[in-house]
Design a protein around this motif. Structure first.
Motif, PDB file in Angstrom:
ATOM      1  N   TRP A 153      20.261  68.244  25.174  1.00 58.33           N
ATOM      2  CA  TRP A 153      19.127  68.245  24.134  1.00 58.33           C
ATOM      3  C   TRP A 153      19.509  67.782  22.534  1.00 58.33           C
ATOM      4  CZ3 TRP A 153      17.783  73.867  25.564  1.00 58.33           C
ATOM      5  CH2 TRP A 153      16.849  73.837  26.169  1.00 58.33           C
ATOM      6  N   ARG A 154      19.057  67.844  22.050  1.00 62.44           N
ATOM      7  CA  ARG A 154      19.624  67.194  20.248  1.00 62.44           C
ATOM      8  C   ARG A 154      19.891  68.485  19.089  1.00 62.44           C
ATOM      9  NH1 ARG A 154      20.071  61.686  19.849  1.00 62.44           N
ATOM     10  NH2 ARG A 154      19.518  61.650  17.669  1.00 62.44           N
ATOM     11  N   ASN A 155      20.659  68.000  18.263  1.00 63.77           N
ATOM     12  CA  ASN A 155      20.621  68.992  17.559  1.00 63.77           C
ATOM     13  C   ASN A 155      20.666  70.317  18.069  1.00 63.77           C
ATOM     14  OD1 ASN A 155      21.012  67.396  15.516  1.00 63.77           O
ATOM     15  ND2 ASN A 155      18.882  66.974  15.634  1.00 63.77           N
ATOM     16  N   LEU A 156      21.268  70.099  18.821  1.00 67.36           N
ATOM     17  CA  LEU A 156      22.073  71.741  19.998  1.00 67.36           C
ATOM     18  C   LEU A 156      22.870  72.573  18.913  1.00 67.36           C
ATOM     19  CD1 LEU A 156      21.306  73.659  22.126  1.00 67.36           C
ATOM     20  CD2 LEU A 156      23.343  72.479  23.364  1.00 67.36           C
ATOM     21  N   HIS A 157      23.348  73.732  18.524  1.00 67.08           N
ATOM     22  CA  HIS A 157      23.791  74.764  18.610  1.00 67.08           C
ATOM     23  C   HIS A 157      24.302  75.275  19.412  1.00 67.08           C
ATOM     24  CE1 HIS A 157      23.260  73.465  13.980  1.00 67.08           C
ATOM     25  NE2 HIS A 157      22.352  72.439  14.498  1.00 67.08           N
ATOM     26  N   LEU A 158      25.550  75.911  19.383  1.00 68.36           N
ATOM     27  CA  LEU A 158      25.276  76.285  20.641  1.00 68.36           C
ATOM     28  C   LEU A 158      27.266  77.722  20.430  1.00 68.36           C
ATOM     29  CD1 LEU A 158      25.719  76.571  24.041  1.00 68.36           C
ATOM     30  CD2 LEU A 158      27.889  75.317  23.944  1.00 68.36           C
ATOM     31  N   TYR A 159      26.512  78.668  20.356  1.00 69.68           N
ATOM     32  CA  TYR A 159      27.312  79.894  20.702  1.00 69.68           C
ATOM     33  C   TYR A 159      28.070  80.960  21.761  1.00 69.68           C
ATOM     34  CZ  TYR A 159      24.201  79.900  16.551  1.00 69.68           C
ATOM     35  OH  TYR A 159      23.899  78.929  14.822  1.00 69.68           O
ATOM     36  N   CYS A 160      29.008  80.445  22.189  1.00 64.88           N
ATOM     37  CA  CYS A 160      29.802  80.315  22.959  1.00 64.88           C
ATOM     38  C   CYS A 160      31.108  80.947  23.467  1.00 64.88           C
ATOM     39  CB  CYS A 160      30.354  79.697  24.593  1.00 64.88           C
ATOM     40  SG  CYS A 160      30.555  80.021  26.110  1.00 64.88           S
ATOM     41  N   MET A 161      32.084  81.934  24.247  1.00 65.58           N
ATOM     42  CA  MET A 161      33.766  82.810  23.738  1.00 65.58           C
ATOM     43  C   MET A 161      33.722  81.925  24.796  1.00 65.58           C
ATOM     44  SD  MET A 161      32.747  86.381  22.954  1.00 65.58           S
ATOM     45  CE  MET A 161      34.441  86.805  21.990  1.00 65.58           C
ATOM     46  N   THR A 162      34.984  82.129  24.888  1.00 73.51           N
ATOM     47  CA  THR A 162      36.275  81.605  25.541  1.00 73.51           C
ATOM     48  C   THR A 162      36.322  82.915  26.812  1.00 73.51           C
ATOM     49  OG1 THR A 162      37.960  82.432  24.836  1.00 73.51           O
ATOM     50  CG2 THR A 162      36.901  80.240  24.099  1.00 73.51           C
ATOM     51  N   LYS A 163      36.911  82.218  28.506  1.00 71.38           N
ATOM     52  CA  LYS A 163      36.475  83.422  29.130  1.00 71.38           C
ATOM     53  C   LYS A 163      37.635  84.395  28.961  1.00 71.38           C
ATOM     54  CE  LYS A 163      36.127  80.464  33.090  1.00 71.38           C
ATOM     55  NZ  LYS A 163      35.902  80.674  34.298  1.00 71.38           N
TER      56      LYS A 163
ATOM     57  N   PHE B  67      40.150  67.037  16.990  1.00 73.70           N
ATOM     58  CA  PHE B  67      39.440  66.961  15.476  1.00 73.70           C
ATOM     59  C   PHE B  67      37.579  67.852  15.639  1.00 73.70           C
ATOM     60  CE2 PHE B  67      40.865  62.717  13.062  1.00 73.70           C
ATOM     61  CZ  PHE B  67      41.850  63.761  13.571  1.00 73.70           C
ATOM     62  N   LEU B  68      37.253  68.484  16.951  1.00 73.14           N
ATOM     63  CA  LEU B  68      36.234  68.637  16.887  1.00 73.14           C
ATOM     64  C   LEU B  68      36.297  70.214  16.199  1.00 73.14           C
ATOM     65  CD1 LEU B  68      35.081  66.867  19.950  1.00 73.14           C
ATOM     66  CD2 LEU B  68      33.966  66.426  17.721  1.00 73.14           C
ATOM     67  N   SER B  69      35.710  70.899  15.870  1.00 75.26           N
ATOM     68  CA  SER B  69      35.773  72.081  15.514  1.00 75.26           C
ATOM     69  C   SER B  69      34.493  72.425  16.962  1.00 75.26           C
ATOM     70  CB  SER B  69      35.337  72.781  13.907  1.00 75.26           C
ATOM     71  OG  SER B  69      35.011  73.925  14.086  1.00 75.26           O
ATOM     72  N   GLU B  70      33.685  74.091  16.326  1.00 75.39           N
ATOM     73  CA  GLU B  70      33.089  74.172  17.932  1.00 75.39           C
ATOM     74  C   GLU B  70      31.999  74.148  16.769  1.00 75.39           C
ATOM     75  OE1 GLU B  70      33.768  79.065  16.442  1.00 75.39           O
ATOM     76  OE2 GLU B  70      33.918  78.358  18.320  1.00 75.39           O
ATOM     77  N   PHE B  71      31.806  74.183  15.698  1.00 79.85           N
ATOM     78  CA  PHE B  71      29.941  74.100  15.110  1.00 79.85           C
ATOM     79  C   PHE B  71      29.369  72.259  14.802  1.00 79.85           C
ATOM     80  CE2 PHE B  71      32.577  72.564  11.772  1.00 79.85           C
ATOM     81  CZ  PHE B  71      31.587  71.525  10.694  1.00 79.85           C
ATOM     82  N   ILE B  72      30.877  71.480  15.217  1.00 79.90           N
ATOM     83  CA  ILE B  72      30.815  70.178  15.260  1.00 79.90           C
ATOM     84  C   ILE B  72      29.122  69.364  16.419  1.00 79.90           C
ATOM     85  CG2 ILE B  72      31.292  67.835  14.994  1.00 79.90           C
ATOM     86  CD1 ILE B  72      33.280  69.314  13.305  1.00 79.90           C
ATOM     87  N   PHE B  73      29.687  70.531  17.182  1.00 78.81           N
ATOM     88  CA  PHE B  73      28.944  70.517  19.537  1.00 78.81           C
ATOM     89  C   PHE B  73      27.672  69.659  18.718  1.00 78.81           C
ATOM     90  CE2 PHE B  73      27.540  71.644  23.724  1.00 78.81           C
ATOM     91  CZ  PHE B  73      26.668  71.650  23.141  1.00 78.81           C
TER      92      PHE B  73
ATOM     93  N   TYR C 237      22.972  81.440  22.128  1.00 79.17           N
ATOM     94  CA  TYR C 237      23.546  81.163  22.692  1.00 79.17           C
ATOM     95  C   TYR C 237      23.878  82.215  24.358  1.00 79.17           C
ATOM     96  CZ  TYR C 237      26.016  86.126  23.778  1.00 79.17           C
ATOM     97  OH  TYR C 237      27.076  87.353  25.408  1.00 79.17           O
ATOM     98  N   CYS C 238      25.039  81.741  25.123  1.00 80.97           N
ATOM     99  CA  CYS C 238      25.319  82.481  26.263  1.00 80.97           C
ATOM    100  C   CYS C 238      26.193  82.514  26.545  1.00 80.97           C
ATOM    101  CB  CYS C 238      25.036  80.796  26.962  1.00 80.97           C
ATOM    102  SG  CYS C 238      26.434  79.703  26.995  1.00 80.97           S
ATOM    103  N   ASN C 239      27.264  82.998  28.105  1.00 81.80           N
ATOM    104  CA  ASN C 239      29.216  83.305  27.992  1.00 81.80           C
ATOM    105  C   ASN C 239      29.513  82.869  28.302  1.00 81.80           C
ATOM    106  OD1 ASN C 239      28.483  84.197  31.062  1.00 81.80           O
ATOM    107  ND2 ASN C 239      26.607  85.858  29.835  1.00 81.80           N
TER     108      ASN C 239
END
Length: 941
Positions: free
Chosen positions: A117-127, A663-669, A101-103
């Motif tokens: 990093w492999r298999n990274l799940h990123l949690y970040c909002m837009t500005k 076609f990319l959803s944010e969870f498919i990072f 998680y980051c901002n």
């Protein structure tokens, strides 16, 4: 936030290999097994963990330079936003994936570290989203809950290495992040430490200590500043100098470092000191304490019989790391020919000590025969020790005054810190060359060494590049006890024949550069192929000549997520180049939804090779990776075919990844791993040309560029490549084996050269479900139901979400078979008639659904609403439908002429029924409901 260096507006000093290697070292702690091994390691920074030292130290280790607080380099401090904004980070490290998680403010600074990093799940909002503080806090808490939801035991780096603290569960519950976990609604709804077992991750023995540039700079400043504190121009002031005055700089540096790091361990073996003359005896060294330096021991009175000292010994120690350095200096204004007997003796002994230490370091680097190193006592036979900073030292105690017999002159000392670099090389060659000699492996007499100390002359005869070279080694008689008896000769000479272009021949000419060597050796113990040395360590002697592909079949791999138009690109390439050679395309059975099978591909390659025997040009093979397959699994399946004959007949020319940003959803990072360095040489963006300036598209471009800085970017709307230069890049015969690609594979994917690299999988698992049916669908109903999928997408954990629909169906308005595809995220629907053929209405139709947690029954229910429902009568109702209706309506009022006798329903004619007599009317109502739904769908369409 300090110590961040920028070059031309960009972060500098970030090495993907170091970043990935450090992550792997942390993840290795989760692979030790046992009931106490945690499922993940939680690291929260800043106020969220009340500035926990252990979490901060782990962040410094993973994001080296980003979180290094160096007050001496204030000019490098970033002032764009405060520290608490940079510290707004939550990490959950698992064995095969990482949640971060980051901002949106610190995202760009973290990206260069984590993009590989492999298999990274990123949690970040837009500005824009982040501007709402309440929404931002709720997003952080919900992200944290999502990260840990499938864990049972979570480790926390509670203590730092220099300040061991007892783990206190109640203190951890005071962390703001942990307290927020208990919030109802957005949190986990219970106390964190009650829901999860939280052991303290104090076991850091497997975290290799990487020396930071900050430590080196500070350490070097102490040495350079030592003599500046001494007035060398005044002989009188030197004589008056005390040990306390001379060592003040070293003591201050060491003490302040201990205090700032909360380090309480003050080992006598690792403390700074400055000792003069005879006050450097073994007894003085043993009893010395840096906290109580001597003011009475001066240069003027620490020599023999109270005379002036002729030398001093000193040691500088880094308080936060394993760096230590000892030296002996002499008080004299002349040079060797005019030295006195005492000084000459001391200098000769010191010179011998220096040579012994340096030779010992060289000996160890070649043979690894030592057993322990200082700072932390670790057996050098342990794999852990190879990454540690080691110190080799030698002290000659209590040197006597041989000339005047005036007692002892004191001691001399020399120590040096060093790193080793060693790589396991897999080869069949028989001779290995070192700077101090050579190692020879004989098939009958075993292994023996020829040290240069026993060699008198070496002669090498190399007539030309096509003839056998001869290496003649003439040795001293002292070598005879070390040689097998059959190899003894009267002329004391051994002759080694080196075949042209053999591995031994190239090894003789090879020269290693240390930094490149260490970059590979620090990754791990996985071997590298000997044939790759010439590429990994470029030099004129070692470089292999460029070899032709010969009769090998060149394989081009096309990869990408479903919906990325990778199949269209594949078809386009075949149509465009069919005149230039034979093309064969491998793709899994489109009717199957099975995941990638390495054995299936390898069997196909074997049969392909058999089918291509005989006359005809050499064909080319296009391999289309299925579904969500990690392309590295496809690469390893091709390169490491179990049949060596088949393996030798194929080579990979290039790997291309297709990406449609919309076609990319944010969870498919995590699936951006399909674009990683060392594997993919070309990235084809297949989105619409008009959409290239959208923020999402620009964000994906930035993300892919960070993950693969050297990849070529191509714009090809829906897979249509128009430029010849772009086609040549995709169909390259050699880009996969370029030196920079090969080096990236070794540093990012250790073990790939033996097919041992495990691509792993993230905690989010996408699956495919195939549903077959025969009845035609209603086109309006199908379109409506597809478009409704987008509004039904759910947030984490995404269960029940459908992201892609593909298959072959018939509609009631036509007998022709149609190929349909729909992407939920972009809302793109395609219905294309297949090639007309004989009228056939018996071929079964099917649809393949991509999503999370999909069930066959749920998809069948969805599909039923896309077809016209038959009218229901009492005779057509199934037993399950009759029972269901009865359970819901059995208490309804009876129609006129019926009564219930306690067991059955009876009409006026005495006919008995087990079910409510309104079941027939209920069937009519059910049929009316289906008719209403069909009419409603038609109106919407």
């Amino acid at each position: 936030m300090a110590g961040i260096r920028r070059v031309n507006g960009k972060l500098s000093g970030i090495n993907p290999a170091v970043s990935c290697c450090r992550l792997c070292q942390v993840q290795s702690l989760l692979c030790e097994g046992g009931t106490a091994t945690p499922d993940g390691i939680l690291c929260s920074l800043g106020i969220d963990s009340r500035y926990n030292e252990g979490c901060t130290e782990l962040a410094k280790y993973l994001f080296y330079g980003l979180y290094g607080r160096n007050q001496l380099n204030l000019e490098h401090v970033l002032e764009e936003f405060p520290d608490e904004m940079l510290d707004d980070v939550i990490l959950l490290i698992k064995a095969e994936c990482v949640h971060l998680y980051c901002n949106p403010m610190n995202y760009s600074y973290l990206l260069p570290y984590v993009s590989h990093w492999r298999n990274l799940h990123l949690y970040c909002m837009t500005k824009a989203e982040y501007e709402d503080e309440e929404a931002a806090e709720e997003f952080k808490i919900s992200s944290f809950v999502t990260m840990v939801q499938d864990c049972y035991r979570i480790g926390v780096p509670y203590s730092s290495q220099g300040h061991i603290q007892r783990f206190d569960m109640f203190m951890m519950e005071k962390w703001p992040l942990i307290q927020a976990f208990a919030l109802e609604g957005i949190g986990g709804g219970s106390f964190f430490t009650m829901k999860y077992k939280v052991p303290s991750s104090k076991n850091k023995k497997n975290l290799k200590y990487f020396l930071s540039s900050e430590d080196l700079v500070n350490f070097e400043k102490q040495w350079s500043g030592f003599f500046s504190s001494m007035d060398l121009e005044s002989h009188l002031s030197i004589l008056e100098l005390s040990e306390a005055q001379a060592g003040e700089a070293f003591r201050t540096y060491y003490s302040h470092g201990l205090i700032s790091s909360n380090i309480t361990d003050k080992s006598k073996s690792q403390q700074p000191f400055v000792l003069f003359g005879k006050h450097s005896s073994s007894e003085d060294l043993e009893s010395y304490s840096f906290n109580f330096p001597s003011e009475s021991h001066q240069v003027r009175n620490t020599g023999p019989l109270g005379s002036a000292a002729r030398h001093m010994i000193l040691q500088c120690v880094a308080p936060k790391g394993p760096l230590a350095c000892s030296r002996t200096y002499f008080f004299e204004t002349t040079h060797t020919p005019y030295l006195g007997e005492v000084l000459l003796l001391l200098s000769q002994i010191y010179s011998a000590a220096v040579q012994a230490v340096l030779s010992g370091i060289k000996c160890y680097s070649c043979t690894s025969t030592c057993f322990i190193f200082v700072f932390r006592i670790i057996p050098l036979t342990d794999e852990e020790s190879r990454y540690a900073v080691k110190t080799a030292s030698m002290t000659v105690h209590d040197i006597p005054d041989l000339q005047w017999d005036r007692g002892d002159l004191g001691s001399v000392v020399f120590s040096e810190s060093f790193l080793e670099s060693s790589i396991n090389i897999q080869q069949k060659g028989k001779i290995i060359f070192f700077s101090e000699g050579l190692l020879f492996i004989h098939s009958q007499y075993g292994t023996f060494t020829l040290s240069k100390d026993h060699i008198s002359t070496i002669k090498f005869y190399d007539p030309d590049s096509s003839a056998v070279s001869s290496l003649l080694v003439e040795y001293e008689s002292s070598m005879l006890p070390h040689l097998p008896y059959p190899l003894h000769s009267a002329d004391h000479c051994l002759v080694f024949a080196l075949q042209p272009r053999s591995k031994s021949h190239r090894a003789f000419y090879s020269k290693v550069r240390f930094r490149q060597h260490f970059a590979l050796s620090s990754i791990g113990q996985e071997p590298i192929l000997y044939d790759h040395l010439g590429v990994l360590f470029p030099s004129a002697e070692l470089r292999n000549p460029v070899s032709s592909q010969g009769d090998k079949v060149v394989i081009t791999i096309i990869t990408g997520l479903p919906g990325s138009h990778k199949k269209r690109l594949c078809n386009f390439l075949v149509q465009l180049n069919k005149e230039h050679g034979r093309w064969v395309v491998y793709e899994p059975d489109p009717d199957s939804c099975d995941s990638f099978s390495a054995s299936h591909l390898q069997q196909y390659l074997s049969s392909f090779l058999e089918s291509q025997r005989g006359p005809g040009g050499k064909p080319r093979l296009l391999v289309l990776s299925p579904g969500y397959t990690d392309v590295l699994d496809v690469v390893q399946a091709v390169l490491f075919h179990p049949d060596p004959v088949v393996q030798a007949c194929f080579t990979i020319g290039a790997v291309t990844a297709c990406v449609d940003p919309l076609f990319l959803s944010e969870f498919i990072f995590p699936f951006c791993a399909s674009c990683m360095s060392g594997i993919v040489s070309t990235v084809v963006f297949t989105g619409l040309t008009a959409e290239q300036k959208r923020p999402l598209v620009q964000h994906v471009h930035q993300l892919v560029r960070s993950a693969n800085p050297t990849a070529a970017f191509i714009l090809a709307e829906k897979g249509a490549v128009t430029r010849n230069e772009d086609v040549n890049l995709i169909l390259s015969d050699s880009s996969f084996n370029e030196p920079q690609m090969l080096r990236a594979r070794y540093v990012l994917y250790p073990g790939w050269c033996k097919g041992r690299f495990c691509s792993g999988s993230g905690s989010l698992v996408l699956t495919q479900q195939r549903v077959a049916f025969k009845r035609p669908l209603e086109r309006p109903l199908f379109v409506t139901r597809c478009k409704a999928l987008k509004s039904s997408l759910r947030p984490s954990p995404f269960r029940g979400n459908v992201y892609n629909v593909w298959g072959k169906v018939r509609f009631s308005d036509s007998d022709q078979l149609m190929e349909v595809s729909y992407n939920t995220v972009s809302g793109t629907l395609s219905i294309v008639p297949l090639t007309p053929g004989p009228k056939d209405t018996t071929t079964p139709c099917f649809l393949i659904f991509d999503g999370v947690g999909l069930t066959e029954d749920g998809l069948k229910d969805w599909l039923r609403l896309c077809a016209k429902q038959p009218k229901k009568t009492k005779s057509t109702l199934s037993p399950q439908e009759i029972k269901s209706i009865h359970m819901t309506r059995h208490l309804d009022p009876l129609p006129p002429g019926f009564f219930y006798n306690g067991y059955q329903y009876v009409d006026i004619f005495g006919e008995k029924m087990n079910f409510h007599p309104c079941i027939l009317f209920q069937a009519i109502l059910t049929n009316c409901l289906y008719v209403y739904q069909n009419e409603q769908a038609n109106r919407n369409h």
